[in-house]
Design an enzyme around this catalytic site. Structure first.
Site, PDB file in Angstrom:
ATOM      1  N   CYS A  47      36.895  26.517  25.966  1.00  0.00           N
ATOM      2  CA  CYS A  47      36.141  27.643  26.533  1.00  0.00           C
ATOM      3  C   CYS A  47      36.810  28.155  27.813  1.00  0.00           C
ATOM      4  O   CYS A  47      37.219  27.363  28.660  1.00  0.00           O
ATOM      5  CB  CYS A  47      34.706  27.203  26.821  1.00  0.00           C
ATOM      6  SG  CYS A  47      33.693  28.545  27.470  1.00  0.00           S
ATOM      7  N   CYS A  51      32.480  26.410  34.153  1.00  0.00           N
ATOM      8  CA  CYS A  51      31.248  25.666  34.465  1.00  0.00           C
ATOM      9  C   CYS A  51      31.602  24.220  34.851  1.00  0.00           C
ATOM     10  O   CYS A  51      32.164  23.478  34.029  1.00  0.00           O
ATOM     11  CB  CYS A  51      30.311  25.675  33.258  1.00  0.00           C
ATOM     12  SG  CYS A  51      30.117  27.322  32.549  1.00  0.00           S
ATOM     13  N   CYS A  91      19.738  23.540  16.608  1.00  0.00           N
ATOM     14  CA  CYS A  91      20.375  24.408  17.608  1.00  0.00           C
ATOM     15  C   CYS A  91      21.885  24.370  17.393  1.00  0.00           C
ATOM     16  O   CYS A  91      22.504  23.311  17.404  1.00  0.00           O
ATOM     17  CB  CYS A  91      20.013  23.927  19.012  1.00  0.00           C
ATOM     18  SG  CYS A  91      20.829  24.893  20.295  1.00  0.00           S
ATOM     19  N   CYS A 123      17.985  27.896  16.334  1.00  0.00           N
ATOM     20  CA  CYS A 123      18.296  28.335  17.690  1.00  0.00           C
ATOM     21  C   CYS A 123      19.821  28.408  17.762  1.00  0.00           C
ATOM     22  O   CYS A 123      20.518  27.675  17.058  1.00  0.00           O
ATOM     23  CB  CYS A 123      17.752  27.307  18.675  1.00  0.00           C
ATOM     24  SG  CYS A 123      18.197  27.660  20.384  1.00  0.00           S
ATOM     25  N   CYS A 183      15.036  30.301  24.962  1.00  0.00           N
ATOM     26  CA  CYS A 183      15.130  28.917  25.430  1.00  0.00           C
ATOM     27  C   CYS A 183      16.029  28.963  26.653  1.00  0.00           C
ATOM     28  O   CYS A 183      17.211  29.303  26.536  1.00  0.00           O
ATOM     29  CB  CYS A 183      15.731  28.052  24.324  1.00  0.00           C
ATOM     30  SG  CYS A 183      16.140  26.391  24.882  1.00  0.00           S
ATOM     31  N   ARG A 255      11.660  20.736  27.332  1.00  0.00           N
ATOM     32  CA  ARG A 255      12.532  19.823  26.577  1.00  0.00           C
ATOM     33  C   ARG A 255      13.240  18.831  27.486  1.00  0.00           C
ATOM     34  O   ARG A 255      13.967  19.214  28.392  1.00  0.00           O
ATOM     35  CB  ARG A 255      13.556  20.613  25.748  1.00  0.00           C
ATOM     36  CG  ARG A 255      14.399  19.686  24.867  1.00  0.00           C
ATOM     37  CD  ARG A 255      15.208  20.423  23.811  1.00  0.00           C
ATOM     38  NE  ARG A 255      14.340  21.278  23.028  1.00  0.00           N
ATOM     39  CZ  ARG A 255      14.441  22.596  22.977  1.00  0.00           C
ATOM     40  NH1 ARG A 255      15.390  23.202  23.634  1.00  0.00           N
ATOM     41  NH2 ARG A 255      13.597  23.304  22.265  1.00  0.00           N
TER      42      ARG A 255
HETATM   43  C1  DTB Z   1      20.578  22.508  26.509  1.00  0.00           C
HETATM   44  O1  DTB Z   1      19.901  22.907  27.469  1.00  0.00           O
HETATM   45  N1  DTB Z   1      21.131  21.323  26.439  1.00  0.00           N
HETATM   46  C2  DTB Z   1      21.922  21.190  25.226  1.00  0.00           C
HETATM   47  C3  DTB Z   1      21.613  22.521  24.495  1.00  0.00           C
HETATM   48  N2  DTB Z   1      20.815  23.238  25.436  1.00  0.00           N
HETATM   49  C4  DTB Z   1      22.708  23.344  23.976  1.00  0.00           C
HETATM   50  C5  DTB Z   1      23.337  20.898  25.501  1.00  0.00           C
HETATM   51  C6  DTB Z   1      23.549  19.630  26.295  1.00  0.00           C
HETATM   52  C7  DTB Z   1      24.998  19.357  26.378  1.00  0.00           C
HETATM   53  C8  DTB Z   1      25.302  18.070  27.079  1.00  0.00           C
HETATM   54  C9  DTB Z   1      26.760  17.833  27.183  1.00  0.00           C
HETATM   55  C10 DTB Z   1      27.490  17.712  25.892  1.00  0.00           C
HETATM   56  O2  DTB Z   1      27.028  16.965  24.975  1.00  0.00           O
HETATM   57  O3  DTB Z   1      28.571  18.289  25.757  1.00  0.00           O
HETATM   58 FE1  SF4 Z   2      31.895  27.379  28.162  1.00  0.00          FE
HETATM   59 FE2  SF4 Z   2      30.384  27.046  30.328  1.00  0.00          FE
HETATM   60 FE3  SF4 Z   2      29.258  27.119  27.856  1.00  0.00          FE
HETATM   61 FE4  SF4 Z   2      30.777  25.031  28.654  1.00  0.00          FE
HETATM   62  S1  SF4 Z   2      28.792  25.681  29.500  1.00  0.00           S
HETATM   63  S2  SF4 Z   2      30.856  26.042  26.688  1.00  0.00           S
HETATM   64  S3  SF4 Z   2      32.365  26.050  29.897  1.00  0.00           S
HETATM   65  S4  SF4 Z   2      30.333  28.785  28.926  1.00  0.00           S
END
Ligand code: DTB
Ligand code: SF4
Ligand code: SAM
Length: 324
Positions: A47, A51, A91, A123, A183, A255
């Protein structure tokens, strides 16, 4: 509620806070029911965003297994298995900055269509979205769009510099205009202050209507990301955050999201008492581990938790699927 009012709630003595949140929870929801959602990373890694928490950002050197967009058949197969295991919602997550109008998007639309025809809530979390793209997703049967604010407007640029807080709000508006449910939540444990947590809840509470679903993630500190050495969040902060979210957004599903793998059964029980009523099921989140099936079965048995049916909150949106 004003920010000050939310802060006064957040700062209540913990037992008082939990008790008030539990009362609100019982007024608006059935406390024995928890929504089980299953997560699948349909496109992992690479990506372009920065972040600071995310193992999927191309610029950090993490140990994730990168892959391009999965095949539709495999994604639908995953959804069927998730449904057999008790999930009512799937999701689909993609490590994209934004959705592009290309063949990959068309493929995602097909995935959404076929999974929603199974009778499951679908989702998606695909990054930024235009109104037109949101409408296409809604047309394919998408039920919800996940797009987290992640933190307060003030702290946002300490965590992400490649987009603005307002970009997030705009995508949420586009999803709403297309009739999708929303969400949106955030992460605790990134070095944010108490005011930042409160500020994020305040912004969520200003969205009208309120997001139907609010994920509270605890940072999973992943090696190779800028936040790899962030100190773990005290479990009391998580309970406090969940309870405050429940009171500020009484009708939303709250959640208990990333971070469950490091919580004891007792800590999770406290989160459910404090108003959490949704979790991710399955041994993997997007790239990091989540409790495995037998651990969760044991948890539900001990706590007497029942899975929530799909579309429990919006029966009018239910599709006629094979199990519907
Ligand atoms: C959310 O709030 N948490 C989920 C979902 N929405 C997409 C993602 C958590 C990711 C945790 C780090 C990972 O497993 O890469
Ligand atoms: Fe890309 Fe940020 Fe989503 Fe991670 S959280 S996949 S770096 S946009
Ligand atoms: N790329 C899209 C986006 O950013 O909206 C969708 C996928 S992104 C991985 C979805 C959410 O996962 C982020 O908004 C963040 O809240 C959460 N997340 C990512 N990495 C995390 C981590 N290490 N710990 C906790 N939550 C995380």
């Amino acid at each position: 509620m004003t920010k000050e009012e939310i802060k006064a709630i957040y700062q209540l003595p913990l037992l008082e806070l939990i008790s008030r949140a539990s009362e609100v929870h019982r007024r608006y929801h059935n406390p024995a029911e928890v929504q089980m959602s299953s997560l699948l990373s349909i496109k992992t890694g690479g990506c372009p965003e920065d972040c600071a928490y995310c193992p999927q950002a191309a610029r950090y050197h993490t140990e994730i297994k990168i892959h391009k967009l999965m095949e539709k058949e495999d994604v639908v197969e995953f959804a069927k298995k998730a449904m057999e295991n008790g999930a009512s919602r799937v999701c689909l997550g993609a490590a994209w900055r934004e959705v592009r109008n290309n063949r990959d998007f068309d493929k995602v639309l097909q995935m959404v269509k076929e999974i929603s025809e199974l009778g499951m809530e679908v989702c998606a979390t695909l990054g930024m979205l235009t109104e037109e793209q949101a409408k296409k997703l809604a047309g394919a049967g998408l039920y919800a769009y996940n797009h987290n604010l992640d933190t307060s407007e003030e702290f946002y640029d300490k965590i992400i510099t490649t987009r603005k807080f307002n970009d997030r709000i705009n995508t949420l508006k586009n999803a709403r205009k297309a009739g999708l449910t929303i969400c949106s939540g955030g992460i605790i444990g990134m070095g944010e202050s108490e005011d930042d947590r409160i500020g994020m809840l305040y912004t969520l509470s200003l969205l009208k209507p309120a997001p139907e679903s609010v994920p509270i993630n605890t940072l999973v500190a992943v090696k190779g990301t800028p936040l790899e050495n962030a100190p773990p969040v005290p479990v009391w902060d998580l309970v406090r955050m969940i309870a405050t979210t429940r009171i500020v957004l009484p009708t939303s599903m709250v959640r208990l999201s990333a971070g469950r793998n490091s919580l004891s059964t007792e800590a999770q029980a406290l989160c459910f008492i404090a108003g959490a009523n949704s979790i991710f099921l399955g041994d993997k989140l997007l790239t990091t581990p989540n409790p495995c099936e037998h651990e969760d079965m044991e948890l539900f048995k001990v706590l007497g938790i029942k899975p929530m049916a799909p579309y429990a909150k919006h029966p009018e949106k239910k599709k006629s699927g094979i199990n519907a």
